[in-house]
Design a protein around this motif. Structure first.
Motif, short mmCIF file in Angstrom:
data_model
loop_
_atom_site.label_atom_id
_atom_site.label_comp_id
_atom_site.label_asym_id
_atom_site.label_seq_id
_atom_site.Cartn_x
_atom_site.Cartn_y
_atom_site.Cartn_z
N MET A 141 0.83 -1.20 0.00
CA MET A 141 0.00 0.00 0.00
C MET A 141 0.86 1.26 0.00
SD MET A 141 -1.51 -0.83 3.73
CE MET A 141 -2.83 0.35 3.69
N ASN A 142 2.14 1.09 0.28
CA ASN A 142 3.05 2.23 0.39
C ASN A 142 4.15 2.12 -0.67
OD1 ASN A 142 4.79 4.22 1.15
ND2 ASN A 142 5.14 3.44 3.23
N SER B 163 -1.51 -0.90 -3.43
CA SER B 163 -2.89 -1.21 -3.02
C SER B 163 -2.86 -1.93 -1.68
CB SER B 163 -3.50 -2.15 -4.08
OG SER B 163 -4.65 -2.78 -3.60
N SER B 164 -4.01 -1.98 -1.04
CA SER B 164 -4.13 -2.89 0.10
C SER B 164 -4.05 -4.31 -0.50
CB SER B 164 -5.45 -2.67 0.82
OG SER B 164 -6.41 -3.58 0.37
N PHE C 99 5.34 -14.63 -1.09
CA PHE C 99 5.97 -14.27 0.18
C PHE C 99 5.11 -13.21 0.84
CE2 PHE C 99 8.94 -11.56 2.65
CZ PHE C 99 9.44 -12.53 3.51
N ASP D 127 4.56 -10.62 3.98
CA ASP D 127 5.21 -9.88 5.08
C ASP D 127 4.48 -8.55 5.25
OD1 ASP D 127 6.92 -8.91 6.99
OD2 ASP D 127 8.54 -8.44 5.61
N ASP E 51 0.47 -6.88 7.12
CA ASP E 51 -0.28 -6.79 8.37
C ASP E 51 -0.69 -8.18 8.85
OD1 ASP E 51 -1.79 -6.86 6.03
OD2 ASP E 51 -3.55 -6.03 7.02
#
Ligand SMILES: C[S@@+](CC[C@H](N)C(=O)[O-])C[C@H]1O[C@@H](n2cnc3c(N)ncnc32)[C@H](O)[C@@H]1O
Length: 141
Positions: A8-9, A34-35, A57, A59, A61
Motif C-alpha cells: 500500500m506504500n 494497493s491494500s 511471500f 510480510d 499486516d
C-alpha cells in the motif's frame, strides 16, 4: 519469470528499487500500490491468474494473514510455495503472556492463531523455520 509485488506504500518499494534497477530486473516486476486484500481479490477476478503463481511471500499486516492464505491458495499452483514471515514474532509465540511487551501482544495473538491454523490445514504441508523472526514455508498439496 514475472513478479507481482503488492504494497500500500510505494515508498517501501522504492527503497529496494535502486538494487532492482542495478540488477536489471525492473521490467520483470509488476508493482501494485494497493491494500493486499483488494489486490489479491482483483487478481482472482481473472481466471488466468488462478493456480498460476509458483511462489508467494507474505510480510504485511499480521491480522490478515489467514485471509491472504485463502486467496493465495487459489492463486498458487499445486506444489507451489507460500512463505509467511514473522511467525515466531520475536520469540513471543513461545513465551508466557506476562513476559511479552505490551506493543507485541496484539500481533502475537494473530500469529499464534495463524500457526495453529496452518498446522491443521491439510491443504498444505508446512515447515516452521527458526530463521530471522521465523518463517513458515507452506507447500500447496
Ligand atoms: C515489514 S514491511 C515489508 C518488508 C519487506 N518484506 C522487506 O523484507 O524488505 C511491511 C510492509 O507491508 C506493507 N503493508 C502493511 N499492511 C498492508 C496491507 N494491508 N496491504 C498492503 N501492504 C501492506 C507496509 O506498507 C510495509 O511496506
Amino acid at each position: 519469470m514475472q513478479i507481482t509485488a503488492i504494497d500500500m506504500n510505494r515508498d517501501t518499494y522504492e527503497i529496494g528499487l535502486p538494487i532492482i534497477q542495478k540488477a536489471g530486473v525492473e521490467h520483470k516486476i509488476n508493482f501494485i500500490q494497493s491494500s493486499a486484500l483488494s489486490a489479491l481479490d482483483e487478481l482472482l477476478e481473472d481466471d488466468a491468474n488462478r493456480e498460476s503463481f509458483d511462489f508467494a511471500f507474505v510480510d504485511a499486516d499480521k491480522v490478515n494473514y489467514q485471509k491472504y492464505h485463502e486467496r493465495l491458495l487459489q492463486l498458487v499452483k499445486v506444489g507451489g510455495i507460500i512463505v509467511y514471515d514473522n511467525t515466531l514474532w520475536f520469540g513471543t509465540v513461545a513465551m508466557p503472556e506476562e513476559f511479552v511487551k505490551e506493543s507485541q501482544k496484539r500481533n502475537r495473538l494473530h500469529i499464534i492463531e495463524l500457526n495453529k491454523f496452518l498446522a491443521n490445514d491439510d491443504r498444505v504441508q508446512i515447515s516452521q523455520v527458526p530463521l530471522g523472526d521465523g518463517i513458515t514455508i507452506c507447500r500447496q498439496l
